[in-house]
Enzyme design. Sequence first.
Site, PDB file in Angstrom:
ATOM      1  N   CYS A  98       0.838  -1.200   0.000  1.00  0.00           N
ATOM      2  CA  CYS A  98       0.000   0.000   0.000  1.00  0.00           C
ATOM      3  C   CYS A  98       0.878   1.258   0.000  1.00  0.00           C
ATOM      4  O   CYS A  98       0.650   2.188  -0.772  1.00  0.00           O
ATOM      5  CB  CYS A  98      -0.926  -0.033   1.216  1.00  0.00           C
ATOM      6  SG  CYS A  98      -2.127   1.311   1.229  1.00  0.00           S
ATOM      7  N   CYS A  99       1.916   1.260   0.851  1.00  0.00           N
ATOM      8  CA  CYS A  99       2.814   2.420   0.883  1.00  0.00           C
ATOM      9  C   CYS A  99       3.539   2.588  -0.450  1.00  0.00           C
ATOM     10  O   CYS A  99       3.781   3.705  -0.899  1.00  0.00           O
ATOM     11  CB  CYS A  99       3.843   2.274   2.005  1.00  0.00           C
ATOM     12  SG  CYS A  99       3.203   2.639   3.647  1.00  0.00           S
ATOM     13  N   CYS A 179      -1.062   8.854   7.206  1.00  0.00           N
ATOM     14  CA  CYS A 179      -2.391   8.440   6.754  1.00  0.00           C
ATOM     15  C   CYS A 179      -3.287   8.177   7.970  1.00  0.00           C
ATOM     16  O   CYS A 179      -2.822   7.651   8.990  1.00  0.00           O
ATOM     17  CB  CYS A 179      -2.284   7.180   5.906  1.00  0.00           C
ATOM     18  SG  CYS A 179      -1.521   7.453   4.299  1.00  0.00           S
ATOM     19  N   CYS A 182      -3.447   4.645   9.647  1.00  0.00           N
ATOM     20  CA  CYS A 182      -2.154   4.053  10.030  1.00  0.00           C
ATOM     21  C   CYS A 182      -1.395   4.881  11.061  1.00  0.00           C
ATOM     22  O   CYS A 182      -0.220   4.594  11.340  1.00  0.00           O
ATOM     23  CB  CYS A 182      -1.281   3.881   8.800  1.00  0.00           C
ATOM     24  SG  CYS A 182      -1.991   2.762   7.590  1.00  0.00           S
ATOM     25  N   CYS A 207       7.946   4.027   5.722  1.00  0.00           N
ATOM     26  CA  CYS A 207       7.027   3.596   4.672  1.00  0.00           C
ATOM     27  C   CYS A 207       7.745   3.291   3.369  1.00  0.00           C
ATOM     28  O   CYS A 207       7.158   2.725   2.464  1.00  0.00           O
ATOM     29  CB  CYS A 207       5.995   4.686   4.413  1.00  0.00           C
ATOM     30  SG  CYS A 207       6.729   6.224   3.872  1.00  0.00           S
TER      31      CYS A 207
HETATM   32 FE1  SF4 Z   1      -1.378   2.799   2.906  1.00  0.00          FE
HETATM   33 FE2  SF4 Z   1      -1.166   3.175   5.533  1.00  0.00          FE
HETATM   34 FE3  SF4 Z   1       1.008   3.377   3.931  1.00  0.00          FE
HETATM   35 FE4  SF4 Z   1      -0.937   5.235   3.917  1.00  0.00          FE
HETATM   36  S1  SF4 Z   1       0.483   4.733   5.615  1.00  0.00           S
HETATM   37  S2  SF4 Z   1       0.055   4.375   2.147  1.00  0.00           S
HETATM   38  S3  SF4 Z   1      -2.795   3.976   4.161  1.00  0.00           S
HETATM   39  S4  SF4 Z   1      -0.231   1.525   4.379  1.00  0.00           S
END
Ligand code: SF4
Length: 223
Positions: A98-99, A179, A182, A207
Site C-alpha cells: 500500500c505504501c 495516513c 495508520c 514507509c
Molecule cells: Fe497505505 Fe497506511 Fe502506507 Fe498510507 S500509511 S500508504 S494507508 S499503508
Amino acid sequence: VLKWALSTFGDSFAIATSFQKEGMVIVDMAVRLNPRVRVFTLDTGRLPDETYLMMDAVKKRYAIDVEVVRPDPAEVADMVSSRGVDLFYESPDNRRLCCEIRKVRPLERKLAGLEAWAVGLRRDQSCERAETPKVQSLDGRVKISPLADWDRSRVDAYVSRRKLPVHPLYTRGFATIGCAPCTRSVKPGEDERAGRWWWEQNESKECGIHVTAAGLVRRSGLH
Ligand code: SF4
C-alpha cells in the site's frame, strides 16, 4: 543549506511536506529566501481531513501553490480490488505494498522532474534516522534534510516564535502525522514513530519514501 539548494537548483528544487512541524519550519525558512519556492505533498487518498485544512492554511499564509502528487488510480483500484481497502492491517507485506503504491511510486514520478528535494527528517526521531545526512546524493538526485541535527524542542521553539500553522492532530497527542488509518497518538515516553503502524511488532516504522524504491521492492519481494 536551503539557501545553497535554492541557488544551486532553482526550479529543479522542491520541498516535500506532509505539513508536520518540521515541514512547516522548512517552508517558512525557504519562502523567506525565495517566495517562489516549490512545495509539494503526497496525497495518498487516505489522509486525515485535518491535513487538507493545513494545506489550505499554508497556501493562504505564504501565497504559494502546493503541488499535489497522487497515486495512479488504476494501481490503487487493482490493489483494493484484490486485497481490500484496509489491506495494511492484514500483513506487513500488504502494508508495504500500500505504501509503495500510494507513496513510493508517486514520489518517484515526482522526483523524476527534480534535481533536488528537501524533507523534514530529524536524526533523533528514531534509530533508523540516526545517521541522516543533511545533504545526500540518492539515485542521481540530491536529498536535503536541513533539520537533520535539530531536536524536537528546537522545532517547537521555531514554530512558536514564528507562529507557524500547526497541524490540529498534534493537540490530540499525535507526534507524527501520516495516513488516517495508520497513525495514532503516542503515550508519554513512547518513541515519536511509535504511532505509525502500531499494530505491527518488530517492523520498520518507515514507509519506504526515505529509502530507494528499488531497495523497498527488493526487500519486500513485491512487484
Ligand atoms: Fe497505505 Fe497506511 Fe502506507 Fe498510507 S500509511 S500508504 S494507508 S499503508
